[in-house]
Design a protein around this motif. Structure first.
Motif, mmCIF file in Angstrom:
data_model
loop_
_atom_site.group_PDB
_atom_site.id
_atom_site.type_symbol
_atom_site.label_atom_id
_atom_site.label_comp_id
_atom_site.label_asym_id
_atom_site.label_seq_id
_atom_site.Cartn_x
_atom_site.Cartn_y
_atom_site.Cartn_z
ATOM 1 N N SER A 1 0.898 -1.249 0.027
ATOM 2 C CA SER A 1 0.011 0.123 0.003
ATOM 3 C C SER A 1 0.827 1.274 0.044
ATOM 4 N N PRO A 2 0.347 2.475 -0.207
ATOM 5 C CA PRO A 2 1.159 3.698 -0.118
ATOM 6 C C PRO A 2 1.272 3.729 1.398
ATOM 7 N N SER A 3 2.447 4.624 1.647
ATOM 8 C CA SER A 3 2.703 5.120 2.937
ATOM 9 C C SER A 3 1.703 5.616 3.579
ATOM 10 N N GLY A 4 1.162 5.178 4.940
ATOM 11 C CA GLY A 4 0.013 5.536 5.545
ATOM 12 C C GLY A 4 -1.294 4.898 5.081
ATOM 13 N N GLY A 5 -1.014 3.930 4.289
ATOM 14 C CA GLY A 5 -2.427 3.164 3.992
ATOM 15 C C GLY A 5 -3.121 2.360 4.820
ATOM 16 N N ILE B 1 6.274 14.135 3.832
ATOM 17 C CA ILE B 1 4.795 13.799 3.702
ATOM 18 C C ILE B 1 4.315 14.261 2.182
ATOM 19 N N LYS B 2 4.658 15.442 1.708
ATOM 20 C CA LYS B 2 4.487 15.641 0.238
ATOM 21 C C LYS B 2 5.196 14.731 -0.893
ATOM 22 N N LYS B 3 6.164 14.242 -0.313
ATOM 23 C CA LYS B 3 6.786 13.302 -1.258
ATOM 24 C C LYS B 3 6.054 11.899 -1.090
ATOM 25 N N ARG B 4 5.616 11.693 0.012
ATOM 26 C CA ARG B 4 5.031 10.089 0.017
ATOM 27 C C ARG B 4 3.868 10.255 -0.629
ATOM 28 N N SER C 1 3.281 12.095 -3.281
ATOM 29 C CA SER C 1 3.425 12.177 -4.811
ATOM 30 C C SER C 1 3.586 10.838 -5.056
ATOM 31 N N GLU C 2 4.635 10.019 -4.293
ATOM 32 C CA GLU C 2 4.866 8.605 -4.542
ATOM 33 C C GLU C 2 3.721 7.694 -4.479
ATOM 34 N N ALA C 3 2.695 8.007 -3.677
ATOM 35 C CA ALA C 3 1.298 7.051 -3.718
ATOM 36 C C ALA C 3 0.857 7.099 -4.971
ATOM 37 N N LYS C 4 0.748 7.998 -5.850
ATOM 38 C CA LYS C 4 0.085 7.956 -7.161
ATOM 39 C C LYS C 4 0.757 7.056 -7.979
ATOM 40 N N LYS C 5 1.932 6.966 -7.778
ATOM 41 C CA LYS C 5 2.755 6.002 -8.737
ATOM 42 C C LYS C 5 2.412 4.521 -8.276
ATOM 43 N N GLU C 6 2.478 4.321 -6.971
ATOM 44 C CA GLU C 6 2.107 3.229 -6.311
ATOM 45 C C GLU C 6 0.770 2.650 -6.598
ATOM 46 N N ILE C 7 -0.186 3.476 -6.553
ATOM 47 C CA ILE C 7 -1.443 3.162 -6.790
ATOM 48 C C ILE C 7 -1.616 2.513 -8.267
ATOM 49 N N SER C 8 -1.151 3.213 -9.153
ATOM 50 C CA SER C 8 -1.134 3.111 -10.556
ATOM 51 C C SER C 8 -0.723 1.435 -11.026
ATOM 52 N N LYS C 9 0.058 0.772 -9.918
ATOM 53 C CA LYS C 9 0.346 -0.540 -10.081
ATOM 54 C C LYS C 9 -0.575 -1.519 -9.487
ATOM 55 N N CYS C 10 -1.498 -0.956 -8.719
ATOM 56 C CA CYS C 10 -2.491 -1.976 -8.071
ATOM 57 C C CYS C 10 -3.081 -2.894 -8.893
ATOM 58 N N ILE D 1 15.981 -11.810 -1.602
ATOM 59 C CA ILE D 1 15.417 -12.065 -2.591
ATOM 60 C C ILE D 1 14.603 -10.982 -3.309
ATOM 61 N N GLU D 2 14.436 -9.701 -2.590
ATOM 62 C CA GLU D 2 14.204 -8.661 -3.392
ATOM 63 C C GLU D 2 14.453 -7.467 -2.546
ATOM 64 N N TYR D 3 14.895 -6.405 -3.047
ATOM 65 C CA TYR D 3 15.045 -5.240 -2.449
ATOM 66 C C TYR D 3 14.704 -3.932 -3.212
ATOM 67 N N ALA D 4 14.569 -2.688 -2.681
ATOM 68 C CA ALA D 4 14.321 -1.799 -3.450
ATOM 69 C C ALA D 4 14.782 -0.311 -2.480
ATOM 70 N N GLN D 5 15.136 0.650 -3.135
ATOM 71 C CA GLN D 5 15.304 1.974 -2.344
ATOM 72 C C GLN D 5 13.983 2.768 -2.382
ATOM 73 N N VAL D 6 13.509 3.260 -1.379
ATOM 74 C CA VAL D 6 12.336 3.920 -1.053
ATOM 75 C C VAL D 6 12.817 5.471 -0.388
ATOM 76 N N PHE D 7 12.620 6.344 -1.152
ATOM 77 C CA PHE D 7 13.278 7.660 -0.979
ATOM 78 C C PHE D 7 14.737 7.517 -0.586
ATOM 79 N N GLU D 8 15.378 7.688 0.377
ATOM 80 C CA GLU D 8 16.792 7.769 0.812
ATOM 81 C C GLU D 8 17.048 6.455 1.501
ATOM 82 N N ASN D 9 16.235 5.582 1.726
ATOM 83 C CA ASN D 9 16.522 4.316 2.348
ATOM 84 C C ASN D 9 16.460 3.177 1.635
ATOM 85 N N TYR D 10 17.074 1.894 2.094
ATOM 86 C CA TYR D 10 17.211 0.796 1.288
ATOM 87 C C TYR D 10 16.307 -0.315 2.160
#
Length: 207
Positions: free
Chosen positions: A13-17, A147-150, A152-161, A74-83
């Protein structure tokens, strides 16, 4: 490839979902004794209340990159500045003993689906971005800039739902929890799952 008799569930889910609260209640169900929650490695700093080995395994950036080179994840990703990464050996080992639940983002879900085609993926959707903003503000964990970044990223995440097997609308906690339990404990077919996520809601979220 690599299928076995135990099930692998993915939730995103998006952050805060609302994943954290729903998963906490899911694992309080008596039927959850057959379910194991994966704990990711992360380079993000501990927050107040975070517990090592329960919320995350907290490691440094260099250690994380070393693990990537060794193929430990088995999987990894960078989310903002963190891995964030999921330990490969642990997942395969746990699937020999129990059903496994992964809380990962859409990028990780895509990778896991390729390795475990029969895994069941679940995406939590907010009723609106305003609702998501309120949840992020109420968490009191991030600055307004983050929060603004999250959001903004939420729309991209939701586009993959639509790549997920199940869509849950997290507007009312009890309804969302009931739907999550139905998926996890009642073996419902995704084609027979009566999702409350409408095409109009998706359009509003993606416009």
């Amino acid at each position: 490839m690599n299928e076995n008799r135990h099930k692998l569930f993915i939730i995103s889910s998006p952050s805060g979902g609302g994943k954290t609260s729903l998963l906490k209640s899911l694992f309080e169900d008596s039927r959850a004794n057959s379910l194991w929650m994966s704990v990711s490695h992360t380079t993000r700093k501990k927050r107040k209340g975070d517990q090592e080995g329960k919320d995350y395994y907290f490691i440094g950036v260099e250690e994380f990159k070393t693990k990537v080179k060794k193929g430990d994840f088995i999987e990894y990703a960078q989310v903002f500045e963190n891995y964030y990464g999921t330990d490969k050996e642990t997942i395969f080992s746990r699937l020999e003993k129990s059903n496994v639940f992964l809380e990962i983002d859409w990028q990780g879900a895509e990778i896991i689906k390729k390795i475990f085609p029969k895994s069941l993926s679940i995406f939590l959707l907010p009723p609106s971005y305003e609702d998501l903003r309120k949840r992020l503000n109420n968490r009191d964990l991030d600055s307004e800039e983050i929060i603004k970044k999250r959001l903004s990223e939420a729309k991209k995440e939701i586009s993959k739902c639509m790549d997920f097997d199940f869509l849950i609308l997290n507007d009312e906690f009890t309804k969302a929890l009931s739907e999550l339990k139905k998926i996890v404990f009642e073996n419902i077919d995704s084609r027979k799952f009566n999702s409350r996520v409408s095409s109009e809601l998706l359009k509003n979220l993606l416009d």
